[in-house]
Motif scaffolding. Structure first.
Motif, PDB file in Angstrom:
ATOM      1  N   THR A  15       0.828  -1.195   0.000  1.00 39.56           N
ATOM      2  CA  THR A  15       0.000   0.000   0.000  1.00 39.56           C
ATOM      3  C   THR A  15       0.867   1.251   0.000  1.00 39.56           C
ATOM      4  N   GLY A  16       0.218   2.370  -0.156  1.00 35.14           N
ATOM      5  CA  GLY A  16       0.862   3.680  -0.209  1.00 35.14           C
ATOM      6  C   GLY A  16      -0.054   4.606  -0.982  1.00 35.14           C
ATOM      7  N   ILE A  17       0.368   5.844  -1.131  1.00 37.03           N
ATOM      8  CA  ILE A  17      -0.476   6.794  -1.860  1.00 37.03           C
ATOM      9  C   ILE A  17      -0.336   6.562  -3.367  1.00 37.03           C
ATOM     10  N   MET A  18      -1.173   7.247  -4.146  1.00 38.75           N
ATOM     11  CA  MET A  18      -1.096   7.123  -5.595  1.00 38.75           C
ATOM     12  C   MET A  18       0.295   7.566  -6.064  1.00 38.75           C
ATOM     13  N   ALA A  19       0.842   6.852  -7.024  1.00 37.87           N
ATOM     14  CA  ALA A  19       2.158   7.097  -7.618  1.00 37.87           C
ATOM     15  C   ALA A  19       3.316   6.782  -6.669  1.00 37.87           C
ATOM     16  N   GLY A  37     -22.759   4.610 -10.882  1.00 38.60           N
ATOM     17  CA  GLY A  37     -22.974   4.794  -9.449  1.00 38.60           C
ATOM     18  C   GLY A  37     -21.719   4.785  -8.612  1.00 38.60           C
ATOM     19  N   GLY A  38     -20.561   4.777  -9.256  1.00 40.72           N
ATOM     20  CA  GLY A  38     -19.313   4.788  -8.508  1.00 40.72           C
ATOM     21  C   GLY A  38     -19.110   6.119  -7.791  1.00 40.72           C
ATOM     22  N   ALA A  39     -18.528   6.031  -6.611  1.00 38.34           N
ATOM     23  CA  ALA A  39     -18.239   7.234  -5.813  1.00 38.34           C
ATOM     24  C   ALA A  39     -16.768   7.195  -5.428  1.00 38.34           C
ATOM     25  N   ALA A  40     -16.013   8.160  -5.929  1.00 39.21           N
ATOM     26  CA  ALA A  40     -14.577   8.211  -5.657  1.00 39.21           C
ATOM     27  C   ALA A  40     -14.317   8.844  -4.298  1.00 39.21           C
ATOM     28  N   MET A  41     -13.250   8.378  -3.661  1.00 38.60           N
ATOM     29  CA  MET A  41     -12.840   8.977  -2.389  1.00 38.60           C
ATOM     30  C   MET A  41     -12.356  10.400  -2.654  1.00 38.60           C
ATOM     31  N   THR A  42     -12.762  11.299  -1.795  1.00 36.39           N
ATOM     32  CA  THR A  42     -12.340  12.691  -1.860  1.00 36.39           C
ATOM     33  C   THR A  42     -11.821  13.091  -0.484  1.00 36.39           C
ATOM     34  N   PRO A  43     -11.169  14.231  -0.399  1.00 36.59           N
ATOM     35  CA  PRO A  43     -10.707  14.678   0.924  1.00 36.59           C
ATOM     36  C   PRO A  43     -11.851  14.845   1.930  1.00 36.59           C
ATOM     37  N   PRO A  59       7.442   6.919  -0.222  1.00 31.28           N
ATOM     38  CA  PRO A  59       8.417   7.866  -0.745  1.00 31.28           C
ATOM     39  C   PRO A  59       8.003   9.285  -0.351  1.00 31.28           C
ATOM     40  N   ASP A  60       8.954  10.212  -0.359  1.00 26.50           N
ATOM     41  CA  ASP A  60       8.598  11.584   0.008  1.00 26.50           C
ATOM     42  C   ASP A  60       7.722  12.214  -1.079  1.00 26.50           C
ATOM     43  N   ALA A  61       7.037  13.288  -0.711  1.00 24.10           N
ATOM     44  CA  ALA A  61       6.064  13.929  -1.609  1.00 24.10           C
ATOM     45  C   ALA A  61       6.711  14.391  -2.913  1.00 24.10           C
ATOM     46  N   ALA A  62       7.937  14.870  -2.856  1.00 24.83           N
ATOM     47  CA  ALA A  62       8.623  15.324  -4.077  1.00 24.83           C
ATOM     48  C   ALA A  62       8.831  14.163  -5.050  1.00 24.83           C
ATOM     49  N   ALA A  63       9.196  12.996  -4.529  1.00 23.80           N
ATOM     50  CA  ALA A  63       9.377  11.820  -5.385  1.00 23.80           C
ATOM     51  C   ALA A  63       8.046  11.396  -6.000  1.00 23.80           C
ATOM     52  N   VAL A  64       6.967  11.456  -5.219  1.00 29.52           N
ATOM     53  CA  VAL A  64       5.641  11.091  -5.729  1.00 29.52           C
ATOM     54  C   VAL A  64       5.217  12.065  -6.825  1.00 29.52           C
ATOM     55  N   GLU A  65       5.426  13.353  -6.613  1.00 34.33           N
ATOM     56  CA  GLU A  65       5.069  14.342  -7.636  1.00 34.33           C
ATOM     57  C   GLU A  65       5.844  14.089  -8.932  1.00 34.33           C
ATOM     58  N   ARG A  66       7.118  13.758  -8.817  1.00 39.17           N
ATOM     59  CA  ARG A  66       7.939  13.462  -9.988  1.00 39.17           C
ATOM     60  C   ARG A  66       7.411  12.211 -10.703  1.00 39.17           C
ATOM     61  N   ARG A  67       7.088  11.176  -9.936  1.00 39.72           N
ATOM     62  CA  ARG A  67       6.566   9.943 -10.536  1.00 39.72           C
ATOM     63  C   ARG A  67       5.216  10.190 -11.207  1.00 39.72           C
ATOM     64  N   GLU A  68       4.381  10.988 -10.579  1.00 43.54           N
ATOM     65  CA  GLU A  68       3.063  11.295 -11.152  1.00 43.54           C
ATOM     66  C   GLU A  68       3.234  12.013 -12.490  1.00 43.54           C
ATOM     67  N   ARG A  69       4.163  12.937 -12.579  1.00 39.90           N
ATOM     68  CA  ARG A  69       4.418  13.665 -13.837  1.00 39.90           C
ATOM     69  C   ARG A  69       4.935  12.731 -14.927  1.00 39.90           C
ATOM     70  N   ASP A  70       5.725  11.735 -14.521  1.00 41.04           N
ATOM     71  CA  ASP A  70       6.402  10.876 -15.487  1.00 41.04           C
ATOM     72  C   ASP A  70       5.590   9.668 -15.945  1.00 41.04           C
ATOM     73  N   ARG A  71       4.433   9.426 -15.355  1.00 32.54           N
ATOM     74  CA  ARG A  71       3.684   8.232 -15.744  1.00 32.54           C
ATOM     75  C   ARG A  71       2.537   8.582 -16.678  1.00 32.54           C
ATOM     76  N   LYS A  73      -0.665   7.386 -16.685  1.00 31.16           N
ATOM     77  CA  LYS A  73      -1.972   7.600 -16.066  1.00 31.16           C
ATOM     78  C   LYS A  73      -1.900   8.726 -15.041  1.00 31.16           C
ATOM     79  N   THR A  74      -3.051   9.314 -14.779  1.00 27.29           N
ATOM     80  CA  THR A  74      -3.128  10.398 -13.806  1.00 27.29           C
ATOM     81  C   THR A  74      -3.963   9.926 -12.634  1.00 27.29           C
ATOM     82  N   GLY A  75      -3.389   9.961 -11.433  1.00 26.34           N
ATOM     83  CA  GLY A  75      -4.097   9.507 -10.247  1.00 26.34           C
ATOM     84  C   GLY A  75      -4.726  10.636  -9.461  1.00 26.34           C
ATOM     85  N   TYR A  76      -4.149  11.798  -9.572  1.00 29.84           N
ATOM     86  CA  TYR A  76      -4.584  12.907  -8.714  1.00 29.84           C
ATOM     87  C   TYR A  76      -5.591  13.784  -9.435  1.00 29.84           C
TER      88      TYR A  76
END
Length: 177
Positions: free
Chosen positions: A8-12, A44-50, A111-123, A125-128
């Motif tokens: 488990t972990g956050i997206m990306a 009818g899907g409901a996505a998790m939100t803050p 991983p730290d937030a900066a690494a996740v942001e970098r991975r999100e940019r480089d992949r 699919k978009t998770g956020y």
């Protein structure tokens, strides 16, 4: 030795990649992708939100029950299932209780937030969307119990992460009972 893994972990954070690489290292394994169960809902899907709406939480828990059930079925059939999903906050302990098969190993990729942001940019699919990396990372670090094996994978390749998971498997094991 057969066992059930929860990655488990956050997206990306690298969950899909690490879970697949881990499954490929084991002789009889199955990669249980929790998000696949979410995508099965057509209407009818409901996505998790803050804000954490009740219906979204019900659907998230349904997805977790299905994934845990699939893990138990694969385990009973002689496979090592590697379940991969976003399981944060109190849901982590709840999920661990859903899996009946033992041993269960819980690995949190952090991983730290900066690494996740970098991975999100480089992949591809978009998770956020509703979430920011900082919000979800805050939920992970603030609200998720520090159970079992937490890995800062910011500077690791997926292969290095798999090696660390295998080397430190004893730290990931959830006590029976």
């Amino acid at each position: 030795m057969r066992r059930v893994f929860l990655i488990t972990g956050i997206m990306a954070a690298g969950k899909s990649t690490v879970a697949q690489a881990l499954a490929e290292r084991l002789p009889r394994s199955a990669h249980v992708r929790g998000d696949a169960f979410r995508r099965m809902i057509v209407n009818g899907g409901a996505a998790m939100t803050p804000e954490g709406e009740d219906e979204a939480l019900r659907q998230l828990r349904l997805r977790h029950r299905i994934a845990a059930g699939a893990a138990d079925l694969f385990f009973a059939a002689g496979f090592t299932p590697i379940v991969q999903d976003v399981v944060l906050g109190a849901e982590l302990e709840r999920f661990a209780g859903l899996v009946r098969s033992r041993p269960l190993l819980v690995v949190v990729l952090a991983p730290d937030a900066a690494a996740v942001e970098r991975r999100e940019r480089d992949r591809a699919k978009t998770g956020y969307g509703a979430w920011t990396v900082a919000q979800l990372d805050g939920t992970l670090r603030r609200d998720t119990p520090r159970i079992r094996l937490w890995l800062d994978t910011s500077a690791q390749t997926p292969a290095e992460t798999v090696e660390e998971i295998l080397a430190r498997a004893g730290e990931a094991e959830v006590p029976a009972g």
